[in-house]
Design a protein around this motif. Structure first.
Motif, PDB file in Angstrom:
ATOM      1  N   GLU A 176      -8.515   2.830  -4.515  1.00  0.00           N
ATOM      2  CA  GLU A 176      -9.708   3.209  -3.757  1.00  0.00           C
ATOM      3  C   GLU A 176     -10.114   4.576  -4.305  1.00  0.00           C
ATOM      4  O   GLU A 176      -9.250   5.406  -4.587  1.00  0.00           O
ATOM      5  N   GLU A 215     -12.890   9.328  10.938  1.00  0.00           N
ATOM      6  CA  GLU A 215     -13.043   9.240   9.485  1.00  0.00           C
ATOM      7  C   GLU A 215     -13.155  10.640   8.888  1.00  0.00           C
ATOM      8  O   GLU A 215     -12.231  11.144   8.301  1.00  0.00           O
ATOM      9  N   ASP A 226     -17.884   4.171   1.126  1.00  0.00           N
ATOM     10  CA  ASP A 226     -16.950   4.814   2.065  1.00  0.00           C
ATOM     11  C   ASP A 226     -17.102   6.333   1.961  1.00  0.00           C
ATOM     12  O   ASP A 226     -17.798   6.961   2.751  1.00  0.00           O
ATOM     13  N   GLU A 262     -17.911   5.223   8.332  1.00  0.00           N
ATOM     14  CA  GLU A 262     -16.937   5.991   7.534  1.00  0.00           C
ATOM     15  C   GLU A 262     -17.482   7.409   7.371  1.00  0.00           C
ATOM     16  O   GLU A 262     -17.754   8.070   8.362  1.00  0.00           O
ATOM     17  N   TRP A 263     -17.675   7.888   6.144  1.00  0.00           N
ATOM     18  CA  TRP A 263     -18.013   9.300   5.966  1.00  0.00           C
ATOM     19  C   TRP A 263     -19.440   9.616   6.400  1.00  0.00           C
ATOM     20  O   TRP A 263     -20.354   8.792   6.261  1.00  0.00           O
ATOM     21  N   CYS A 299      -7.334  10.825   7.209  1.00  0.00           N
ATOM     22  CA  CYS A 299      -8.314  10.138   6.385  1.00  0.00           C
ATOM     23  C   CYS A 299      -9.201  11.157   5.669  1.00  0.00           C
ATOM     24  O   CYS A 299      -8.825  11.725   4.671  1.00  0.00           O
TER      25      CYS A 299
HETATM   26 CA    CA Z   1     -12.405   5.931   4.152  1.00  0.00          CA
END
Ligand code: CA
Ligand code: FEO
Ligand code: CA
Length: 633
Positions: free
Chosen positions: A579, A320, A526, A434-435, A226
């Motif tokens: 995305e 992530e 994200d 996420e990030w 990811c």
């Molecule tokens: Ca992501």
């Protein structure tokens, strides 16, 4: 109250309720209060005050939402394609075959699919030459195979595995434009069947041994890569996320234990199907193979012969990304999110100090240290700007109730099943972390909580940094470590932005916080990235239906925020069905490298080549200003 009136009220709150919201700097607050004087607010006063609060950090105007199959940028910016899925890395390498009939062997020497997180490593003293390590997260069967369906043979599984992992490429700037250097000796693929080592406390443990690796120290492949991290000693971290989806069982009656269930193991793999053709992914035959994935992997991009290493001290979960920081006394900190509904945020603190003089001396830095998990208190219930305190809880065998009586024989088991250990110590269940990024300006840490349709169900209270039931829009959390030291075990948190749709809804819960407007709205933040000047870039992986709750938001996009004022502007809109994920900066900050992942995942795109009936291809693009200035400034 109609929607227009509601929006006006929100604007008024922005001026009057500044201290409560904390989105505008103290100086701007002071100026606005003095300017307003009494309590009579006319529209002209309002407009003047909003302008006074405008960010000087952001040098472009917010662009409109879009639904076109192109890259949309502010006036004065341009983009080019750096590299796309299937591009051969070596001279005379096999060309991309759009028919879907290309072999696994060919894909193993081509740029992988669905590029995600990436880091740029400049050659010392040369602003025009660099290596880039780029994750390839998964693949789209719709485009990978001629038949467009699930893999039907061992060869097709091998081809899917060849799409994933990491691509290391050299890039050079020529005539003002960054280009991929085909044939560079640094170009390499580390794919889903490549040899890797395991290190740290869980390496060699019984739970890591398989028939093919009786030592439990060597593993084939990294996949579902990811996002990423970049260490101060010049290595790349790639993070294994949805690894469990790759496994299934040939035994339809397979009974999974509590640890396997917590990581989502099931008889039917999730639309991946590898176990039917490759026994490595069949949990009935190789149950321990599942334990050998879900780690952070360290890669030295400047040594093409080096074997990547899975660092087990950082814990096993659906990683992530990995955000690096340094404690006051010089140790490395790695912040990490576990992207699953109701899972946790972690940090690792190394035992030893970073050696900034001799980068190679940090070879084992990530093998020794302490892992913590975050607990957030419920805090202030103000829906527009929740804030509170939090603490890090140690995940070490023999402490905090983590021992044999709670099911952990040793530290290796704590790390392999760290989700269960974190539950024992009362960590806070988050809205899909996420990030995570660390501000280069003030060290505050930002984390996207992308969405969580299950918030409010059992065990997931609606409070603290997760304040909305059935959260469809997401929010960005930040925390400030006590004493400004990343070694601190306590911190203060707040929500930097609560995403929403103010053109459809009223009220913070669905319209978003006061720094969301009809002109910058987005959903499911994200990716995140800080540039050197402290601009916070926000990348979305959300619902791009442009309808209902998401009407007016268009395709997935990239925005840019001023962390001090809270202002957010839309900078880029991606093509149909994509995305936007993965961001990196040229050494001079003049070029932004941005990942366009899975354009046309459900059809409708031919990005980037736009050939008649052409296949869409995930790509890294390079964005720069036509006048040669700093991107975003
Ligand atoms: Ca992501
Ligand atoms: Fe690969 Fe959670 O995104
Ligand atoms: Ca996502």
């Amino acid at each position: 109250m109609n929607l227009l009136e509601e929006n006006q009220a929100t604007d008024l709150e922005t001026i009057v309720g500044l201290s409560r919201r904390g989105f505008i700097s103290a100086g701007a607050l002071c100026g606005a209060a003095m300017f307003l004087g009494g309590n009579l607010l006319s529209r002209s006063v309002l407009a003047a005050s909003v302008n006074a609060a405008s960010s000087k950090l952001l040098g472009f105007d917010s662009i409109a939402a879009a639904t076109s199959d192109t890259i949309t940028l502010p006036p004065g910016y341009t983009s080019s394609v750096l590299i796309s899925w299937g591009q051969p890395l070596h001279k005379n390498g096999p060309a991309f075959d759009p028919s879907g009939n290309g072999s696994a062997q060919a894909q193993e020497v081509q740029f992988g699919d669905n590029n995600d997180g990436m880091s740029l490593f400049a050659f010392p003293g040369d602003d025009n030459r660099a290596l880039m390590a780029i994750n390839n997260e998964y693949t789209n069967y719709r485009y990978l195979y001629a038949h467009g369906g699930m893999p039907q043979s061992a060869e097709e599984v091998r081809k899917a595995l060849a799409c994933e992992g990491v691509s290391v490429i050299e890039v050079q700037r020529k005539n003002g434009q960054w280009q991929f250097v085909q044939g560079s000796p640094y170009n390499r693929r580390i794919h889903g069947n490549a040899p890797l080592h395991l290190s740290g406390p869980a390496a060699g443990h019984e739970l890591m041994k398989t028939g093919a690796d009786k030592a439990g120290k060597n593993v084939l492949g990294t996949f579902q890569n990811c996002a990423n991290g970049k260490t101060p000693w010049g290595t790349y971290l790639t993070c294994e996320e949805n690894f469990t989806d790759c496994f299934g069982s040939s035994n339809p009656e397979h009974k999974f234990d509590a640890t396997q269930k917590r990581y989502g193991a099931s008889v039917a793999s999730k639309e991946i199907n590898w176990h039917q053709h490759d026994p490595r992914f069949d949990l009935a035959k190789n149950p321990n193979e599942l334990n050998r994935h879900g780690w952070v992997v360290e890669i030295d991009p400047f040594d093409p012969q080096s074997t990547p290493i899975k660092r087990t001290a950082l814990g096993r979960f659906k990683h992530e990304n990995a955000a690096l920081a340094e404690t006051h006394d010089g140790r490395a900190v790695v912040y990490m999110g576990d992207d699953e509904r109701g899972e946790f945020i972690y940090k690792f603190v190394s035992r030893d100090k970073i050696n900034h003089t001799h980068p190679k001396a940090n070879h084992e830095l990530l093998d020794h240290g302490t892992l913590y998990v975050a607990r957030f208190d419920a805090g202030d219930s103000n829906p527009d700007h929740p804030k509170g305190q939090g603490q890090w809880i140690e995940l070490t065998h023999g402490k905090n109730g983590i021992d044999a009586s709670s099911g952990f024989a040793d530290q290796a088991e704590v790390l392999i099943h760290v989700r269960l250990a974190a539950s024992i110590v009362g960590a806070t269940r988050m809205d899909r972390p996420e990030w995570i990024v660390v501000s280069p300006q003030d060290g505050q840490v930002y984390c996207t909580l992308t969405n969580n349709a299950k918030r409010g169900e059992d065990g997931q209270p609606v409070d603290g940094p997760n304040p909305r039931e059935k959260n469809v829009y997401g929010q960005i959390l930040r925390w400030h470590t006590d004493r400004d030291d990343h070694a601190s075990l306590t911190f203060a948190w707040d929500l930097f932005v609560v995403a929403g749709n103010p053109s459809v809804h009223a009220g913070t819960a669905k319209a978003g916080s006061s720094n969301i407007t009809p002109h910058n709205m987005f959903n499911s933040p994200d990716g995140l990235g800080f540039d050197k000047a402290g601009r916070l870039w926000i990348l979305s992986d959300g619902d791009y239906s442009n309808a209902g709750d998401f009407a007016g938001m268009g395709n997935n996009q990239m925005l840019c925020a001023d962390p001090a004022s809270g202002e957010i502007r839309r900078f880029m809109v991606g093509p149909v069905g994509c995305e936007v994920t993965g961001i990196s900066f040229s050494p001079d900050q003049k070029t932004l490298f941005v990942g366009i992942q899975h354009p046309g995942e459900n059809g409708g795109s031919t990005f980037p080549e736009h050939l008649p009936n052409g296949k869409p291809r995930s790509s890294v693009i390079a964005i720069s200003r036509e006048d040669g200035g700093i991107a975003g400034a």
